[in-house]
Motif scaffolding. Structure first.
Motif, PDB file in Angstrom:
ATOM      1  N   ASN A  13       3.946  -9.954 -12.204  1.00  0.00           N
ATOM      2  CA  ASN A  13       5.369  -9.842 -11.856  1.00  0.00           C
ATOM      3  C   ASN A  13       5.781  -8.378 -11.673  1.00  0.00           C
ATOM      4  N   LEU A  14       5.305  -7.541 -12.596  1.00  0.00           N
ATOM      5  CA  LEU A  14       5.592  -6.106 -12.471  1.00  0.00           C
ATOM      6  C   LEU A  14       5.015  -5.537 -11.181  1.00  0.00           C
ATOM      7  N   PHE A  15       3.798  -5.933 -10.882  1.00  0.00           N
ATOM      8  CA  PHE A  15       3.148  -5.465  -9.656  1.00  0.00           C
ATOM      9  C   PHE A  15       3.968  -5.886  -8.431  1.00  0.00           C
ATOM     10  N   ARG A  16       4.402  -7.123  -8.392  1.00  0.00           N
ATOM     11  CA  ARG A  16       5.207  -7.618  -7.257  1.00  0.00           C
ATOM     12  C   ARG A  16       6.540  -6.869  -7.160  1.00  0.00           C
ATOM     13  N   GLN A  17       7.159  -6.623  -8.313  1.00  0.00           N
ATOM     14  CA  GLN A  17       8.421  -5.877  -8.310  1.00  0.00           C
ATOM     15  C   GLN A  17       8.219  -4.467  -7.753  1.00  0.00           C
ATOM     16  N   HIS A  18       7.171  -3.809  -8.202  1.00  0.00           N
ATOM     17  CA  HIS A  18       6.876  -2.456  -7.707  1.00  0.00           C
ATOM     18  C   HIS A  18       6.539  -2.480  -6.224  1.00  0.00           C
ATOM     19  N   GLN A  19       5.800  -3.489  -5.833  1.00  0.00           N
ATOM     20  CA  GLN A  19       5.440  -3.621  -4.420  1.00  0.00           C
ATOM     21  C   GLN A  19       6.711  -3.792  -3.575  1.00  0.00           C
ATOM     22  N   LYS A  20       7.633  -4.599  -4.068  1.00  0.00           N
ATOM     23  CA  LYS A  20       8.892  -4.827  -3.370  1.00  0.00           C
ATOM     24  C   LYS A  20       9.710  -3.535  -3.314  1.00  0.00           C
ATOM     25  N   LEU A  21       9.756  -2.804  -4.429  1.00  0.00           N
ATOM     26  CA  LEU A  21      10.479  -1.529  -4.465  1.00  0.00           C
ATOM     27  C   LEU A  21       9.884  -0.525  -3.480  1.00  0.00           C
ATOM     28  N   PHE A  22       8.574  -0.426  -3.433  1.00  0.00           N
ATOM     29  CA  PHE A  22       7.920   0.486  -2.490  1.00  0.00           C
ATOM     30  C   PHE A  22       8.215   0.089  -1.046  1.00  0.00           C
ATOM     31  N   GLN A  23       8.215  -1.208  -0.794  1.00  0.00           N
ATOM     32  CA  GLN A  23       8.501  -1.684   0.559  1.00  0.00           C
ATOM     33  C   GLN A  23       9.947  -1.335   0.942  1.00  0.00           C
TER      34      GLN A  23
END
Length: 97
Positions: A13-23
């Motif tokens: 979940n953290l990885f997906r959140q960070h991925q979304k933030l970077f995007q």
């Protein structure tokens, strides 16, 4: 044991959140770059227009200056001719009388 079993899911979940933030950050950065590019292109266009306007102004000023110089040169020549004619008249009058 329950907290450790959820750990991989939590990291995912953290990885997906960070991925979304970077995007999202990448989208914002691309928008800013696009805006900067548009501003730069408008600046270059305005500079080119200003340069053309300045050149046209200078050409107009040169034409006017040449006209004025020609008029002054003609006036000086006429004044010089009149002075020479006056000198010749005086010389002739002094010779005759």
């Amino acid at each position: 044991m329950n907290s450790t079993s959820n750990l991989p899911e939590h990291f995912e979940n953290l990885f997906r959140q960070h991925q979304k933030l970077f995007q999202q950050a990448r989208v914002v950065q691309n928008q800013k770059l696009k805006t900067i590019k548009e501003l730069y292109e408008q600046f270059v266009k305005n500079m080119e227009e200003m340069e053309k306007s300045h050149e046209a102004f200078l050409q107009g000023a040169q034409v006017e200056l040449k006209k004025e110089m020609a008029m002054l040169q003609k006036k000086i020549m006429m004044d010089t001719q009149q002075q020479e004619m006056a000198t010749v008249r005086k010389s002739l009058q002094s010779m005759l009388f």
